[in-house]
Write a protein that holds these residues in place. Sequence first.
Motif, PDB file in Angstrom:
ATOM      1  N   THR A  33       6.207   7.003 -90.503  1.00  0.00           N
ATOM      2  CA  THR A  33       6.328   5.583 -90.181  1.00  0.00           C
ATOM      3  C   THR A  33       7.504   4.955 -90.917  1.00  0.00           C
ATOM      4  O   THR A  33       8.318   4.230 -90.313  1.00  0.00           O
ATOM      5  CB  THR A  33       5.024   4.843 -90.532  1.00  0.00           C
ATOM      6  N   THR A  34       7.649   5.239 -92.200  1.00  0.00           N
ATOM      7  CA  THR A  34       8.739   4.666 -92.987  1.00  0.00           C
ATOM      8  C   THR A  34      10.093   5.195 -92.530  1.00  0.00           C
ATOM      9  O   THR A  34      11.052   4.423 -92.384  1.00  0.00           O
ATOM     10  CB  THR A  34       8.523   4.964 -94.481  1.00  0.00           C
ATOM     11  N   GLY A  59      15.153   3.733 -89.352  1.00  0.00           N
ATOM     12  CA  GLY A  59      16.156   4.150 -88.390  1.00  0.00           C
ATOM     13  C   GLY A  59      16.461   5.631 -88.353  1.00  0.00           C
ATOM     14  O   GLY A  59      17.421   6.047 -87.701  1.00  0.00           O
ATOM     15  N   VAL A  60      15.664   6.438 -89.027  1.00  0.00           N
ATOM     16  CA  VAL A  60      15.897   7.886 -88.980  1.00  0.00           C
ATOM     17  C   VAL A  60      15.551   8.370 -87.567  1.00  0.00           C
ATOM     18  O   VAL A  60      14.481   8.056 -87.047  1.00  0.00           O
ATOM     19  CB  VAL A  60      15.031   8.621 -90.033  1.00  0.00           C
ATOM     20  N   PRO A  61      16.444   9.097 -86.921  1.00  0.00           N
ATOM     21  CA  PRO A  61      16.166   9.573 -85.565  1.00  0.00           C
ATOM     22  C   PRO A  61      14.902  10.439 -85.510  1.00  0.00           C
ATOM     23  O   PRO A  61      14.599  11.193 -86.447  1.00  0.00           O
ATOM     24  CB  PRO A  61      17.398  10.419 -85.217  1.00  0.00           C
ATOM     25  N   LEU A  62      14.194  10.303 -84.401  1.00  0.00           N
ATOM     26  CA  LEU A  62      12.952  11.045 -84.213  1.00  0.00           C
ATOM     27  C   LEU A  62      13.150  12.545 -84.436  1.00  0.00           C
ATOM     28  O   LEU A  62      12.321  13.194 -85.070  1.00  0.00           O
ATOM     29  CB  LEU A  62      12.399  10.800 -82.804  1.00  0.00           C
ATOM     30  N   GLU A  63      14.259  13.079 -83.968  1.00  0.00           N
ATOM     31  CA  GLU A  63      14.506  14.516 -84.099  1.00  0.00           C
ATOM     32  C   GLU A  63      14.583  14.930 -85.570  1.00  0.00           C
ATOM     33  O   GLU A  63      14.109  16.012 -85.928  1.00  0.00           O
ATOM     34  CB  GLU A  63      15.804  14.919 -83.392  1.00  0.00           C
ATOM     35  N   ASP A  64      15.172  14.076 -86.399  1.00  0.00           N
ATOM     36  CA  ASP A  64      15.279  14.396 -87.825  1.00  0.00           C
ATOM     37  C   ASP A  64      13.928  14.326 -88.512  1.00  0.00           C
ATOM     38  O   ASP A  64      13.612  15.149 -89.377  1.00  0.00           O
ATOM     39  CB  ASP A  64      16.286  13.465 -88.511  1.00  0.00           C
ATOM     40  N   VAL A  65      13.115  13.341 -88.133  1.00  0.00           N
ATOM     41  CA  VAL A  65      11.762  13.250 -88.706  1.00  0.00           C
ATOM     42  C   VAL A  65      10.947  14.447 -88.238  1.00  0.00           C
ATOM     43  O   VAL A  65      10.215  15.060 -89.020  1.00  0.00           O
ATOM     44  CB  VAL A  65      11.079  11.919 -88.306  1.00  0.00           C
TER      45      VAL A  65
END
Length: 93
Positions: A41-42, A47-53
Amino acid sequence: ATGARIDRHAVFRLVRRLARDAGIAGWARLSPHSLRHAFATTARAEGVPLEDVQDAMGHADPRTTRRYDRDRHNLDRDPAYTIAAARVRRSGG
């Protein structure tokens, strides 16, 4: 404290104790898994891209990662709202 391995129950107790000591409301409902939700969530809110998360969490499917994001239904993060805000900024009003 002894350097010995700890089991999953000890990890639960550790997370809850640290949360209680930090004054976090609802500490008794927290779990180690809560930390994964907080991370996703954080990261997405920042703004961290979904792919990176997704990569950081070790998920094969981005839909799994999205389920961890507790703020995913926030309209402020909806692409349509982001585009509308950008159009307003560009038009000067």
